[in-house]
Write a protein that holds these residues in place. Structure first.
Motif, PDB file in Angstrom:
ATOM      1  N   ALA A  99     -14.490  -5.082  65.944  1.00  0.00           N
ATOM      2  CA  ALA A  99     -14.789  -6.281  65.160  1.00  0.00           C
ATOM      3  C   ALA A  99     -16.301  -6.412  65.004  1.00  0.00           C
ATOM      4  CB  ALA A  99     -14.219  -7.520  65.836  1.00  0.00           C
ATOM      5  N   VAL A 100     -16.721  -7.193  64.018  1.00  0.00           N
ATOM      6  CA  VAL A 100     -18.137  -7.404  63.740  1.00  0.00           C
ATOM      7  C   VAL A 100     -18.590  -8.688  64.430  1.00  0.00           C
ATOM      8  CG1 VAL A 100     -19.847  -7.845  61.951  1.00  0.00           C
ATOM      9  CG2 VAL A 100     -18.016  -6.196  61.544  1.00  0.00           C
ATOM     10  N   SER A 101     -19.556  -8.573  65.309  1.00  0.00           N
ATOM     11  CA  SER A 101     -20.081  -9.732  66.036  1.00  0.00           C
ATOM     12  C   SER A 101     -21.419 -10.149  65.432  1.00  0.00           C
ATOM     13  CB  SER A 101     -20.269  -9.386  67.517  1.00  0.00           C
ATOM     14  OG  SER A 101     -20.885 -10.454  68.213  1.00  0.00           O
ATOM     15  N   VAL A 102     -21.532 -11.445  65.072  1.00  0.00           N
ATOM     16  CA  VAL A 102     -22.749 -11.950  64.429  1.00  0.00           C
ATOM     17  C   VAL A 102     -23.204 -13.236  65.096  1.00  0.00           C
ATOM     18  CG1 VAL A 102     -22.117 -10.925  62.212  1.00  0.00           C
ATOM     19  CG2 VAL A 102     -21.480 -13.298  62.688  1.00  0.00           C
ATOM     20  N   ARG A 103     -24.469 -13.540  64.914  1.00  0.00           N
ATOM     21  CA  ARG A 103     -25.053 -14.799  65.368  1.00  0.00           C
ATOM     22  C   ARG A 103     -25.570 -15.565  64.157  1.00  0.00           C
ATOM     23  NH1 ARG A 103     -26.695 -14.240  70.926  1.00  0.00           N
ATOM     24  NH2 ARG A 103     -25.091 -12.943  71.918  1.00  0.00           N
ATOM     25  N   THR A 104     -25.437 -16.881  64.194  1.00  0.00           N
ATOM     26  CA  THR A 104     -25.867 -17.688  63.052  1.00  0.00           C
ATOM     27  C   THR A 104     -27.127 -18.493  63.336  1.00  0.00           C
ATOM     28  OG1 THR A 104     -24.419 -19.539  63.651  1.00  0.00           O
ATOM     29  CG2 THR A 104     -23.501 -17.842  62.216  1.00  0.00           C
TER      30      THR A 104
ATOM     31  N   THR B  50      -8.569 -10.711  66.492  1.00  0.00           N
ATOM     32  CA  THR B  50      -9.972 -10.537  66.888  1.00  0.00           C
ATOM     33  C   THR B  50     -10.265  -9.124  67.353  1.00  0.00           C
ATOM     34  OG1 THR B  50      -9.657 -11.166  69.219  1.00  0.00           O
ATOM     35  CG2 THR B  50     -10.049 -12.952  67.638  1.00  0.00           C
ATOM     36  N   LYS B  51      -9.241  -8.316  67.510  1.00  0.00           N
ATOM     37  CA  LYS B  51      -9.421  -6.962  68.016  1.00  0.00           C
ATOM     38  C   LYS B  51      -9.338  -5.902  66.910  1.00  0.00           C
ATOM     39  CE  LYS B  51      -7.249  -6.186  72.012  1.00  0.00           C
ATOM     40  NZ  LYS B  51      -8.339  -6.150  72.995  1.00  0.00           N
ATOM     41  N   ARG B  52      -9.299  -6.369  65.664  1.00  0.00           N
ATOM     42  CA  ARG B  52      -9.160  -5.427  64.553  1.00  0.00           C
ATOM     43  C   ARG B  52     -10.512  -5.136  63.894  1.00  0.00           C
ATOM     44  NH1 ARG B  52      -9.781  -7.681  59.787  1.00  0.00           N
ATOM     45  NH2 ARG B  52      -8.796  -5.970  58.658  1.00  0.00           N
ATOM     46  N   PHE B  53     -10.635  -3.944  63.323  1.00  0.00           N
ATOM     47  CA  PHE B  53     -11.841  -3.557  62.596  1.00  0.00           C
ATOM     48  C   PHE B  53     -12.005  -4.449  61.370  1.00  0.00           C
ATOM     49  CE2 PHE B  53     -13.954  -1.126  59.233  1.00  0.00           C
ATOM     50  CZ  PHE B  53     -15.110  -0.728  59.888  1.00  0.00           C
ATOM     51  N   GLY B  54     -13.188  -4.974  61.174  1.00  0.00           N
ATOM     52  CA  GLY B  54     -13.485  -5.788  60.005  1.00  0.00           C
ATOM     53  C   GLY B  54     -13.416  -7.281  60.223  1.00  0.00           C
ATOM     54  N   THR B  55     -12.793  -7.724  61.314  1.00  0.00           N
ATOM     55  CA  THR B  55     -12.829  -9.149  61.643  1.00  0.00           C
ATOM     56  C   THR B  55     -14.267  -9.543  61.979  1.00  0.00           C
ATOM     57  OG1 THR B  55     -10.551  -9.311  62.422  1.00  0.00           O
ATOM     58  CG2 THR B  55     -12.115 -10.862  63.374  1.00  0.00           C
ATOM     59  N   VAL B  56     -14.675 -10.720  61.534  1.00  0.00           N
ATOM     60  CA  VAL B  56     -16.018 -11.230  61.828  1.00  0.00           C
ATOM     61  C   VAL B  56     -15.918 -12.266  62.942  1.00  0.00           C
ATOM     62  CG1 VAL B  56     -18.023 -12.469  60.937  1.00  0.00           C
ATOM     63  CG2 VAL B  56     -16.833 -10.824  59.471  1.00  0.00           C
ATOM     64  N   LEU B  57     -16.622 -12.024  64.050  1.00  0.00           N
ATOM     65  CA  LEU B  57     -16.692 -12.975  65.156  1.00  0.00           C
ATOM     66  C   LEU B  57     -18.045 -13.674  65.109  1.00  0.00           C
ATOM     67  CD1 LEU B  57     -15.183 -10.942  68.152  1.00  0.00           C
ATOM     68  CD2 LEU B  57     -14.014 -12.463  66.542  1.00  0.00           C
ATOM     69  N   GLU B  58     -17.993 -14.997  64.948  1.00  0.00           N
ATOM     70  CA  GLU B  58     -19.211 -15.799  64.845  1.00  0.00           C
ATOM     71  C   GLU B  58     -19.574 -16.416  66.179  1.00  0.00           C
ATOM     72  OE1 GLU B  58     -20.190 -17.959  60.585  1.00  0.00           O
ATOM     73  OE2 GLU B  58     -18.792 -18.888  61.959  1.00  0.00           O
ATOM     74  N   ASN B  59     -20.783 -16.076  66.669  1.00  0.00           N
ATOM     75  CA  ASN B  59     -21.361 -16.696  67.866  1.00  0.00           C
ATOM     76  C   ASN B  59     -20.490 -16.538  69.108  1.00  0.00           C
ATOM     77  OD1 ASN B  59     -23.688 -17.737  66.440  1.00  0.00           O
ATOM     78  ND2 ASN B  59     -22.311 -19.234  65.533  1.00  0.00           N
ATOM     79  N   VAL B  60     -19.710 -15.464  69.155  1.00  0.00           N
ATOM     80  CA  VAL B  60     -18.923 -15.131  70.338  1.00  0.00           C
ATOM     81  C   VAL B  60     -19.775 -14.238  71.237  1.00  0.00           C
ATOM     82  CG1 VAL B  60     -16.878 -13.940  71.213  1.00  0.00           C
ATOM     83  CG2 VAL B  60     -16.726 -15.313  69.116  1.00  0.00           C
TER      84      VAL B  60
ATOM     85  N   SER C 140     -21.948 -20.584  75.827  1.00  0.00           N
ATOM     86  CA  SER C 140     -23.396 -20.777  75.976  1.00  0.00           C
ATOM     87  C   SER C 140     -24.103 -20.877  74.623  1.00  0.00           C
ATOM     88  CB  SER C 140     -23.996 -19.641  76.802  1.00  0.00           C
ATOM     89  OG  SER C 140     -23.712 -18.374  76.218  1.00  0.00           O
ATOM     90  N   LEU C 141     -23.537 -20.259  73.580  1.00  0.00           N
ATOM     91  CA  LEU C 141     -24.134 -20.376  72.255  1.00  0.00           C
ATOM     92  C   LEU C 141     -23.630 -21.618  71.536  1.00  0.00           C
ATOM     93  CD1 LEU C 141     -23.995 -16.679  70.975  1.00  0.00           C
ATOM     94  CD2 LEU C 141     -25.988 -17.944  71.777  1.00  0.00           C
ATOM     95  N   THR C 142     -22.332 -21.856  71.603  1.00  0.00           N
ATOM     96  CA  THR C 142     -21.693 -23.005  70.957  1.00  0.00           C
ATOM     97  C   THR C 142     -20.224 -23.038  71.351  1.00  0.00           C
ATOM     98  OG1 THR C 142     -21.121 -24.014  68.823  1.00  0.00           O
ATOM     99  CG2 THR C 142     -21.191 -21.623  68.905  1.00  0.00           C
ATOM    100  N   GLU C 143     -19.634 -24.225  71.268  1.00  0.00           N
ATOM    101  CA  GLU C 143     -18.182 -24.316  71.434  1.00  0.00           C
ATOM    102  C   GLU C 143     -17.461 -23.980  70.133  1.00  0.00           C
ATOM    103  OE1 GLU C 143     -16.811 -27.908  73.146  1.00  0.00           O
ATOM    104  OE2 GLU C 143     -17.970 -27.705  74.994  1.00  0.00           O
ATOM    105  N   ASN C 144     -18.218 -23.917  69.053  1.00  0.00           N
ATOM    106  CA  ASN C 144     -17.632 -23.652  67.738  1.00  0.00           C
ATOM    107  C   ASN C 144     -17.649 -22.152  67.434  1.00  0.00           C
ATOM    108  OD1 ASN C 144     -16.476 -24.354  65.227  1.00  0.00           O
ATOM    109  ND2 ASN C 144     -18.489 -24.308  64.245  1.00  0.00           N
ATOM    110  N   THR C 145     -17.103 -21.354  68.342  1.00  0.00           N
ATOM    111  CA  THR C 145     -16.986 -19.923  68.097  1.00  0.00           C
ATOM    112  C   THR C 145     -15.799 -19.668  67.179  1.00  0.00           C
ATOM    113  OG1 THR C 145     -15.711 -19.707  70.150  1.00  0.00           O
ATOM    114  CG2 THR C 145     -18.071 -19.275  70.275  1.00  0.00           C
ATOM    115  N   ARG C 146     -15.931 -18.669  66.308  1.00  0.00           N
ATOM    116  CA  ARG C 146     -14.931 -18.478  65.259  1.00  0.00           C
ATOM    117  C   ARG C 146     -14.632 -17.008  65.020  1.00  0.00           C
ATOM    118  NH1 ARG C 146     -12.684 -23.206  62.538  1.00  0.00           N
ATOM    119  NH2 ARG C 146     -14.075 -24.930  63.065  1.00  0.00           N
ATOM    120  N   ALA C 147     -13.440 -16.768  64.447  1.00  0.00           N
ATOM    121  CA  ALA C 147     -13.050 -15.446  63.978  1.00  0.00           C
ATOM    122  C   ALA C 147     -12.568 -15.569  62.541  1.00  0.00           C
ATOM    123  CB  ALA C 147     -11.944 -14.863  64.851  1.00  0.00           C
ATOM    124  N   ALA C 148     -13.067 -14.704  61.664  1.00  0.00           N
ATOM    125  CA  ALA C 148     -12.669 -14.707  60.262  1.00  0.00           C
ATOM    126  C   ALA C 148     -11.964 -13.396  59.953  1.00  0.00           C
ATOM    127  CB  ALA C 148     -13.888 -14.875  59.358  1.00  0.00           C
TER     128      ALA C 148
END
Length: 530
Positions: free
Chosen positions: A46-51, A289-299, A313-321
């Motif tokens: 999956a793709v992990s990103v920070r906002t 969340t374990k698949r290629f191409g899913t976007v994980l935000e602030n996880v 620690s980053l936010t409680e609003n962690t997300r998967a798209a």
């Protein structure tokens, strides 16, 4: 640029860009995001990103152009106003800021019903944002028929551009501006990707009622006969969890329209919260969340690049798209028949509301307009008691029109469909937060199943003395005392005080609807005022 001349705007951006990539598929966008150091891969691909500074929406920085179309229709108490002149300057400057950059263009659809569809073009300098919105909107040719003449929408995404309040009429250097007349959106000064998703929803919410479609911030799934069930609820109430049922195909998890022909999903993906996500409690979402191409935000990722979903620690609003088709049970075409059941979910941290109650149509509209849940004590410094949260239509930040417009439409839809409305409390029993305990998910699922399959249609009911709705006296597999919250409290007088307090909060919130508040079928005034 002439009115609705989206091609000219898109060509202007392309002419200034260093390069333009059009409709890249997920593997390409993943590679480009990695090359640009925008993201990293998790152990599962999956793709992990920070906002950055923004880990959620910026509702106070959202503006609607105030013009002839919106002047007398927008709920201005809920939306900032921007002049057409300020918007045009902002658009010119945002487009200029993209000059020389690699631009990723995605041409997508919003609206699974071809008769109520938008052709959405997103232009962004960020590969991962392009992947995000490709996951979440409808990809042409996948599952959904493309309409003959979908309404054009252009979203100019300039996350690194800083707006100027003096020059652009914004509040800060962050701005989300929507021109409803031309269906143009500008997003600047924030990396939070949810702004793109919700801007499409806001456009839909403005235009849909004109076409007889009720826009809804809800999830939806299908029963065995093709009838839809709707699940409204604010964050933390269980909307996504309860609508994901292997025995009931999912229409969608967040944004829908209700037309004369039934329900349709606005999107082609899911944007699920991942805080404390586990394979045991939410297996379908966890697997996504374990698949290629899913976007994980602030996880947060551990040393082995494995997501640590309990780390906030980053936010409680962690997300998967992720695209909706990765789920095991989805509705064909992302559409469903006329709803048979409407469910309003609340997590009542006061420990007052019953775990299930049947609502009359008028009561359903009242609770729809109230949009109630409660935050638990301890989530913010100095908060020692539950905090009531009311969000009209269970999504006030995304509703450009006055809530009563949507409330009146809901009343008409309920009358025409004969759908049954239920209030389900997934919150506390035996006392408020810190004293009582959370209603167990097994009981909630039994109650929900009984409401959906008709088991409660002829059940013996009591009338709640304060709120006036019907509460079943017994449900197979559920402890009878759970159905009467007062019996679960050790101190019944304390329950009575808490119940009157909550009723008063309901009535105080509803006062903003003016004269209609006095006739509303909410808590009984005489008792609530004691």
């Amino acid at each position: 640029m002439s009115l609705f001349d989206h091609d000219t705007l898109r060509q202007q951006i392309a002419a200034r860009a260093g390069s333009v990539s059009v409709n890249d598929i997920a593997p390409v966008l993943v590679a480009r995001s990695l090359q640009g150091s925008e993201s990293e891969l998790t152990a599962d691909g999956a793709v992990s990103v920070r906002t950055g500074a923004f880990t959620g929406r910026s509702p106070k920085d959202k503006f609607i152009v105030r013009d002839g179309l919106t002047e007398n229709s927008v709920w201005w108490d809920n939306s900032g106003a921007m002049s057409p002149a300020h918007f045009d300057i902002l658009l010119e400057d945002a487009v200029a800021s993209l000059g020389g950059h690699s631009i990723f263009r995605q041409d997508l659809l919003a609206g699974a019903d071809p008769r109520h569809q938008y052709a959405v073009t997103v232009l962004t300098p960020s590969a991962w944002h392009a992947l995000f919105i490709r996951n979440l909107l409808i990809r042409p040719g996948e599952m959904v028929e493309t309409g003959s003449n979908p309404s054009a929408v252009t979203i100019v995404h300039a996350p690194h551009f800083k707006a100027s309040p003096e020059r652009h009429g914004s509040r800060t250097d962050t701005v989300i501006a929507l021109d409803m007349s031309r269906n143009i959106v500008i997003i600047a000064g924030t990396l939070y990707a949810g702004e793109i998703k919700k801007s499409v929803f806001s456009l839909f919410n403005f235009h849909a009622p004109r076409n007889g479609v009720l826009p809804m911030h809800c999830s939806a799934n299908l029963g065995k006969d093709g009838e839809a069930a709707l699940f409204f609820g604010l964050s933390g109430t269980g909307k996504t969890t309860l609508s994901n049922d292997p025995d009931r195909p999912l229409i969608g998890d967040d944004e829908h329209g209700w037309s004369d022909d039934g329900v349709f999903n606005l999107e082609g993906g899911c944007y699920a919260k991942t805080i404390k996500l586990s394979a045991e409690a939410e297996p379908e979402i966890h697997a996504a969340t374990k698949r290629f191409g899913t976007v994980l935000e602030n996880v947060v990722l551990d040393a082995n690049n494995v997501p640590a979903f309990d780390d906030v620690s980053l936010t409680e609003n962690t997300r998967a798209a992720y695209p909706i088709h990765v789920l095991p049970a989805i509705a064909k075409g992302s559409v469903g028949g006329t709803p048979k059941t409407v469910v309003f979910l609340t997590a009542d941290a006061f420990g007052v509301l019953p775990p299930v109650a049947r609502l009359t149509p008028d009561q359903a509209v009242y609770h729809f307009l109230s949009g109630y849940t409660a935050k638990v004590a301890g989530t913010e410094r100095g908060v020692t008691e539950p905090q009531a949260t009311f969000s009209a239509c269970f999504g006030a930040p995304f509703m450009p029109l006055h809530p009563t417009v949507y409330g009146e439409m809901l009343a008409e839809k309920l009358k025409a469909s004969g759908a049954t409305a239920w209030l389900i409390n997934t919150g506390w029993t035996g006392g408020g937060h810190g004293v009582g305990k959370r209603i167990d998910i097994a009981s909630t699922r039994r109650l929900l199943t009984a409401a959906l399959d008709g088991s409660l249609d002829n059940a013996e009911m009591r009338i709640d003395e304060l709120f006036g709705f019907e509460v079943p006296l017994s449900v197979p597999g559920v402890a009878p005392t759970l159905l009467t919250p007062r019996l679960t409290w050790q101190d019944s007088d304390a329950y009575d005080r808490q119940a009157l307090h909550l009723a008063g909060l309901f009535r105080a919130n509803f006062e903003k609807f003016g004269d209609a508040a006095n006739a509303a079928p909410g808590p009984i005034l005489a008792q609530a005022a004691e």
